[in-house]
Scaffold this active site. Structure first.
Site, mmCIF file in Angstrom:
data_model
loop_
_atom_site.group_PDB
_atom_site.id
_atom_site.type_symbol
_atom_site.label_atom_id
_atom_site.label_comp_id
_atom_site.label_asym_id
_atom_site.label_seq_id
_atom_site.Cartn_x
_atom_site.Cartn_y
_atom_site.Cartn_z
ATOM 1 N N ASN A 296 0.842 -1.197 0.000
ATOM 2 C CA ASN A 296 0.000 0.000 0.000
ATOM 3 C C ASN A 296 0.877 1.247 0.000
ATOM 4 O OD1 ASN A 296 0.618 -0.837 2.684
ATOM 5 N ND2 ASN A 296 -1.095 0.304 3.530
ATOM 6 N N GLU B 103 0.278 5.206 0.683
ATOM 7 C CA GLU B 103 -0.680 6.227 1.118
ATOM 8 C C GLU B 103 -0.256 7.613 0.623
ATOM 9 O OE1 GLU B 103 -1.161 5.555 5.353
ATOM 10 O OE2 GLU B 103 -2.335 3.747 4.942
ATOM 11 N N CYS C 296 -4.101 0.591 -2.445
ATOM 12 C CA CYS C 296 -3.962 -0.657 -1.691
ATOM 13 C C CYS C 296 -2.831 -1.511 -2.265
ATOM 14 C CB CYS C 296 -5.259 -1.455 -1.751
ATOM 15 S SG CYS C 296 -6.562 -0.823 -0.683
ATOM 16 N N GLU D 258 -2.965 -4.571 -3.109
ATOM 17 C CA GLU D 258 -3.453 -5.391 -4.228
ATOM 18 C C GLU D 258 -3.335 -4.623 -5.543
ATOM 19 O OE1 GLU D 258 -4.848 -4.819 -1.328
ATOM 20 O OE2 GLU D 258 -6.118 -6.469 -0.644
ATOM 21 N N CYS E 52 -10.349 -5.268 0.784
ATOM 22 C CA CYS E 52 -11.493 -4.351 0.779
ATOM 23 C C CYS E 52 -12.373 -4.647 -0.443
ATOM 24 C CB CYS E 52 -11.012 -2.898 0.779
ATOM 25 S SG CYS E 52 -10.328 -2.331 -0.788
ATOM 26 N N CYS F 121 -10.890 -3.803 -3.799
ATOM 27 C CA CYS F 121 -9.828 -4.729 -4.230
ATOM 28 C C CYS F 121 -10.399 -6.073 -4.651
ATOM 29 C CB CYS F 121 -8.768 -4.879 -3.141
ATOM 30 S SG CYS F 121 -7.683 -3.435 -3.100
HETATM 31 N N1 THU Z 1 -5.242 -1.730 2.613
HETATM 32 C C1 THU Z 1 -4.684 -2.512 1.632
HETATM 33 O O1 THU Z 1 -3.585 -2.237 1.152
HETATM 34 N N2 THU Z 1 -5.368 -3.598 1.225
HETATM 35 C C2 THU Z 1 -6.578 -3.983 1.719
HETATM 36 O O2 THU Z 1 -7.138 -4.975 1.244
HETATM 37 C C3 THU Z 1 -7.182 -3.242 2.818
HETATM 38 C C4 THU Z 1 -6.519 -1.992 3.208
HETATM 39 C C5 THU Z 1 -4.494 -0.544 3.056
HETATM 40 C C6 THU Z 1 -5.108 0.769 2.639
HETATM 41 C C7 THU Z 1 -4.541 1.704 3.688
HETATM 42 O O3 THU Z 1 -3.254 2.143 3.262
HETATM 43 C C8 THU Z 1 -4.377 0.841 4.919
HETATM 44 O O4 THU Z 1 -4.434 -0.512 4.459
HETATM 45 C C9 THU Z 1 -5.440 1.058 5.972
HETATM 46 O O5 THU Z 1 -6.712 0.957 5.437
#
Ligand code: THU
Length: 129
Positions: free
Chosen positions: A43, A45, A54, A56, A87, A90
């Site tokens: 991920n 941000e 994310c 994925e 999520c 994803c």
């Molecule tokens: N996140 C992912 O990378 N993948 C997921 O399937 C769920 C959430 C990340 C997004 C964000 O940077 C952090 O986790 C918190 O939500």
């Protein structure tokens, strides 16, 4: 080394490089693709929160950029008390590059704890219009 172990190692490696200063939640994702190569992402941000992506997404982008077409298996790792699940967005992203039988492995620090097919995680997915 078997495929699941390799996916696990790559997802952990990716999570170590995650850029997640706002949530402090590092995620790694690794893919075994139809070309039998492995791709991974973390991920990333952004200070403008909705712009973040994310793990994925990163793994899928790497797979596509390298010319592979389909996900055979994907493993998602987070160093978290509760097992991470992808999520909703994803799940849709994964489904785009999967067959209904594509495997989604969910891992914590101990290893893979659960495996689902993408069809179990996203039944009746939007796939035609
Ligand atoms: N996140 C992912 O990378 N993948 C997921 O399937 C769920 C959430 C990340 C997004 C964000 O940077 C952090 O986790 C918190 O939500």
């Amino acid at each position: 080394m078997n495929n699941k172990q390799k996916l696990f190692d790559l997802a952990i490696k990716a999570a170590k490089n995650a850029y997640s200063p706002y949530s402090n939640f590092a995620v790694g994702a690794a893919i075994l693709a139809d070309d039998n190569n492995f791709y991974f992402g973390c991920n990333v941000e952004n200070i403008s929160y909705p712009v973040g992506t994310c793990a994925e997404s990163g793994a899928i982008a790497s797979m596509i950029a390298n010319g592979a077409k389909q996900i055979k298996e994907i493993l998602i790792f987070a160093n978290s008390k509760t097992l991470i699940v992808p999520c909703g967005a994803c799940r849709q992203r994964i489904a785009e590059f999967s067959t209904p039988q594509t495997l989604v492995h969910l891992a914590d620090t101990e290893g893979v704890q659960k495996t689902y097919t993408i069809d179990e995680l996203l039944p009746l997915s939007f796939s035609e219009f």
